[in-house]
Design a protein around this motif. Structure first.
Motif, PDB file in Angstrom:
ATOM      1  N   LEU A 179       1.538  68.697 -11.906  1.00 53.34           N
ATOM      2  CA  LEU A 179       0.200  69.226 -12.141  1.00 53.34           C
ATOM      3  C   LEU A 179       0.318  70.202 -13.303  1.00 53.34           C
ATOM      4  O   LEU A 179       1.184  71.081 -13.295  1.00 53.34           O
ATOM      5  N   VAL A 180      -0.520  70.024 -14.319  1.00 53.73           N
ATOM      6  CA  VAL A 180      -0.470  70.885 -15.497  1.00 53.73           C
ATOM      7  C   VAL A 180      -1.841  71.525 -15.730  1.00 53.73           C
ATOM      8  O   VAL A 180      -2.851  71.026 -15.251  1.00 53.73           O
ATOM      9  N   ARG A 181      -1.830  72.625 -16.474  1.00 53.13           N
ATOM     10  CA  ARG A 181      -3.076  73.302 -16.852  1.00 53.13           C
ATOM     11  C   ARG A 181      -3.185  73.307 -18.368  1.00 53.13           C
ATOM     12  O   ARG A 181      -2.226  73.625 -19.070  1.00 53.13           O
ATOM     13  N   ALA A 182      -4.365  72.954 -18.870  1.00 48.25           N
ATOM     14  CA  ALA A 182      -4.604  72.936 -20.310  1.00 48.25           C
ATOM     15  C   ALA A 182      -4.646  74.364 -20.846  1.00 48.25           C
ATOM     16  O   ALA A 182      -5.346  75.212 -20.307  1.00 48.25           O
ATOM     17  N   GLU A 183      -3.887  74.598 -21.911  1.00 51.55           N
ATOM     18  CA  GLU A 183      -3.843  75.917 -22.540  1.00 51.55           C
ATOM     19  C   GLU A 183      -4.878  76.054 -23.650  1.00 51.55           C
ATOM     20  O   GLU A 183      -5.162  77.153 -24.099  1.00 51.55           O
ATOM     21  N   GLU A 184      -5.407  74.918 -24.116  1.00 51.35           N
ATOM     22  CA  GLU A 184      -6.465  74.929 -25.121  1.00 51.35           C
ATOM     23  C   GLU A 184      -7.243  73.623 -25.048  1.00 51.35           C
ATOM     24  O   GLU A 184      -6.822  72.672 -24.412  1.00 51.35           O
ATOM     25  N   PRO A 228      -8.995  61.570 -30.003  1.00 57.24           N
ATOM     26  CA  PRO A 228      -9.271  60.855 -31.251  1.00 57.24           C
ATOM     27  C   PRO A 228      -9.709  59.408 -31.051  1.00 57.24           C
ATOM     28  O   PRO A 228     -10.339  58.822 -31.918  1.00 57.24           O
ATOM     29  N   ASP A 229      -9.346  58.798 -29.918  1.00 55.56           N
ATOM     30  CA  ASP A 229      -9.783  57.434 -29.619  1.00 55.56           C
ATOM     31  C   ASP A 229      -9.759  57.205 -28.114  1.00 55.56           C
ATOM     32  O   ASP A 229      -9.457  58.115 -27.340  1.00 55.56           O
ATOM     33  N   CYS A 230     -10.065  55.987 -27.692  1.00 57.30           N
ATOM     34  CA  CYS A 230     -10.274  55.677 -26.277  1.00 57.30           C
ATOM     35  C   CYS A 230      -9.011  55.743 -25.416  1.00 57.30           C
ATOM     36  O   CYS A 230      -9.102  55.755 -24.202  1.00 57.30           O
ATOM     37  N   ARG A 231      -7.841  55.820 -26.015  1.00 62.62           N
ATOM     38  CA  ARG A 231      -6.604  55.919 -25.241  1.00 62.62           C
ATOM     39  C   ARG A 231      -6.368  57.330 -24.710  1.00 62.62           C
ATOM     40  O   ARG A 231      -5.599  57.530 -23.787  1.00 62.62           O
ATOM     41  N   PHE A 232      -7.026  58.300 -25.297  1.00 62.08           N
ATOM     42  CA  PHE A 232      -6.802  59.704 -24.986  1.00 62.08           C
ATOM     43  C   PHE A 232      -7.941  60.276 -24.139  1.00 62.08           C
ATOM     44  O   PHE A 232      -9.002  59.675 -24.033  1.00 62.08           O
ATOM     45  N   ILE A 233      -7.699  61.450 -23.563  1.00 69.66           N
ATOM     46  CA  ILE A 233      -8.737  62.115 -22.782  1.00 69.66           C
ATOM     47  C   ILE A 233      -9.065  63.469 -23.406  1.00 69.66           C
ATOM     48  O   ILE A 233      -8.212  64.104 -24.012  1.00 69.66           O
ATOM     49  N   ASN A 234     -10.302  63.866 -23.260  1.00 69.38           N
ATOM     50  CA  ASN A 234     -10.717  65.206 -23.665  1.00 69.38           C
ATOM     51  C   ASN A 234     -10.273  66.174 -22.583  1.00 69.38           C
ATOM     52  O   ASN A 234     -10.416  65.879 -21.386  1.00 69.38           O
ATOM     53  N   ILE A 235      -9.751  67.296 -22.995  1.00 65.27           N
ATOM     54  CA  ILE A 235      -9.394  68.328 -22.019  1.00 65.27           C
ATOM     55  C   ILE A 235      -9.965  69.660 -22.485  1.00 65.27           C
ATOM     56  O   ILE A 235     -10.113  69.909 -23.677  1.00 65.27           O
ATOM     57  N   LYS A 236     -10.292  70.481 -21.531  1.00 64.87           N
ATOM     58  CA  LYS A 236     -10.823  71.815 -21.794  1.00 64.87           C
ATOM     59  C   LYS A 236      -9.822  72.853 -21.302  1.00 64.87           C
ATOM     60  O   LYS A 236      -9.129  72.644 -20.293  1.00 64.87           O
ATOM     61  N   LYS A 237      -9.746  73.954 -21.994  1.00 62.50           N
ATOM     62  CA  LYS A 237      -8.843  75.033 -21.632  1.00 62.50           C
ATOM     63  C   LYS A 237      -9.072  75.423 -20.168  1.00 62.50           C
ATOM     64  O   LYS A 237     -10.200  75.570 -19.725  1.00 62.50           O
ATOM     65  N   GLY A 238      -7.966  75.513 -19.422  1.00 62.31           N
ATOM     66  CA  GLY A 238      -8.027  75.878 -18.011  1.00 62.31           C
ATOM     67  C   GLY A 238      -8.137  74.701 -17.058  1.00 62.31           C
ATOM     68  O   GLY A 238      -7.959  74.844 -15.853  1.00 62.31           O
ATOM     69  N   GLN A 239      -8.421  73.530 -17.566  1.00 69.16           N
ATOM     70  CA  GLN A 239      -8.599  72.341 -16.729  1.00 69.16           C
ATOM     71  C   GLN A 239      -7.268  71.867 -16.173  1.00 69.16           C
ATOM     72  O   GLN A 239      -6.232  71.942 -16.835  1.00 69.16           O
ATOM     73  N   VAL A 255      -0.334  71.839 -22.828  1.00 69.00           N
ATOM     74  CA  VAL A 255      -0.420  72.117 -21.396  1.00 69.00           C
ATOM     75  C   VAL A 255       0.811  72.876 -20.912  1.00 69.00           C
ATOM     76  O   VAL A 255       1.845  72.886 -21.572  1.00 69.00           O
ATOM     77  N   SER A 256       0.669  73.505 -19.753  1.00 66.94           N
ATOM     78  CA  SER A 256       1.817  74.144 -19.108  1.00 66.94           C
ATOM     79  C   SER A 256       1.905  73.616 -17.681  1.00 66.94           C
ATOM     80  O   SER A 256       0.894  73.493 -16.984  1.00 66.94           O
ATOM     81  N   GLU A 257       3.122  73.263 -17.276  1.00 68.15           N
ATOM     82  CA  GLU A 257       3.312  72.719 -15.933  1.00 68.15           C
ATOM     83  C   GLU A 257       3.126  73.816 -14.897  1.00 68.15           C
ATOM     84  O   GLU A 257       3.720  74.880 -14.986  1.00 68.15           O
ATOM     85  N   GLN A 258       2.308  73.515 -13.924  1.00 68.67           N
ATOM     86  CA  GLN A 258       2.036  74.450 -12.839  1.00 68.67           C
ATOM     87  C   GLN A 258       2.882  74.134 -11.615  1.00 68.67           C
ATOM     88  O   GLN A 258       3.330  75.026 -10.915  1.00 68.67           O
TER      89      GLN A 258
END
Length: 132
Positions: free
Chosen positions: A46-51, A56-67, A109-112
């Motif tokens: 389980l990781v937490r987004a740091e930023e 950039p395309d459909c293979r990737f996911i959008n992440i928000k800081k803290g998610q 990300v940082s591993e939690q």
């Protein structure tokens, strides 16, 4: 005159549809990935987004800081590529259903919590479906 207009419209439509027919080919991110199991279905960590990160395309996911993101595989870095992990994002909008799955840069990300070690090397091009 009317035939010319129809011909021009037809050619424009074919020009717009042609890329959809031929497809868009994207560069391969990696040849191998590390997983906890042969099918890459068990959660590694389980990781937490740091930023924030905008896909950039459909293979990737959008992440928000803290998610929070559940990680299922880690792509084995190749020469000029970045290091990407595959996981699923859960948030308020995904409370009652499966989250969005895709790749994201591991540097953001940082591993939690580590659930299990990713010690199985699996090719990225082979689908690991179990036969009935």
């Amino acid at each position: 005159m009317t035939r010319r207009v129809y011909l021009i419209v037809l050619l424009l439509c074919l020009g717009l549809v042609c890329p959809l027919i031929t497809g868009i080919f994207m560069d391969k991110l990696a040849s191998k990935k590390l997983c906890a199991d042969d099918s890459c279905v068990y959660t590694i960590s389980l990781v937490r987004a740091e930023e924030d990160y905008n896909a950039p395309d459909c293979r990737f996911i959008n992440i928000k800081k803290g998610q929070l993101i559940y990680v299922y595989s880690k792509l084995v870095k190749e020469k000029d590529s970045g290091e990407f992990w595959a996981g699923s994002v859960y948030g308020e909008q995904y409370e009652d259903r499966m989250g969005t799955v895709g790749y994201f840069p591991s540097s953001l990300v940082s591993e939690q919590h580590v659930y299990q070690e990713a010690n199985k090397t699996v090719p990225t091009t082979v689908r690991n479906l179990q036969k009935p």
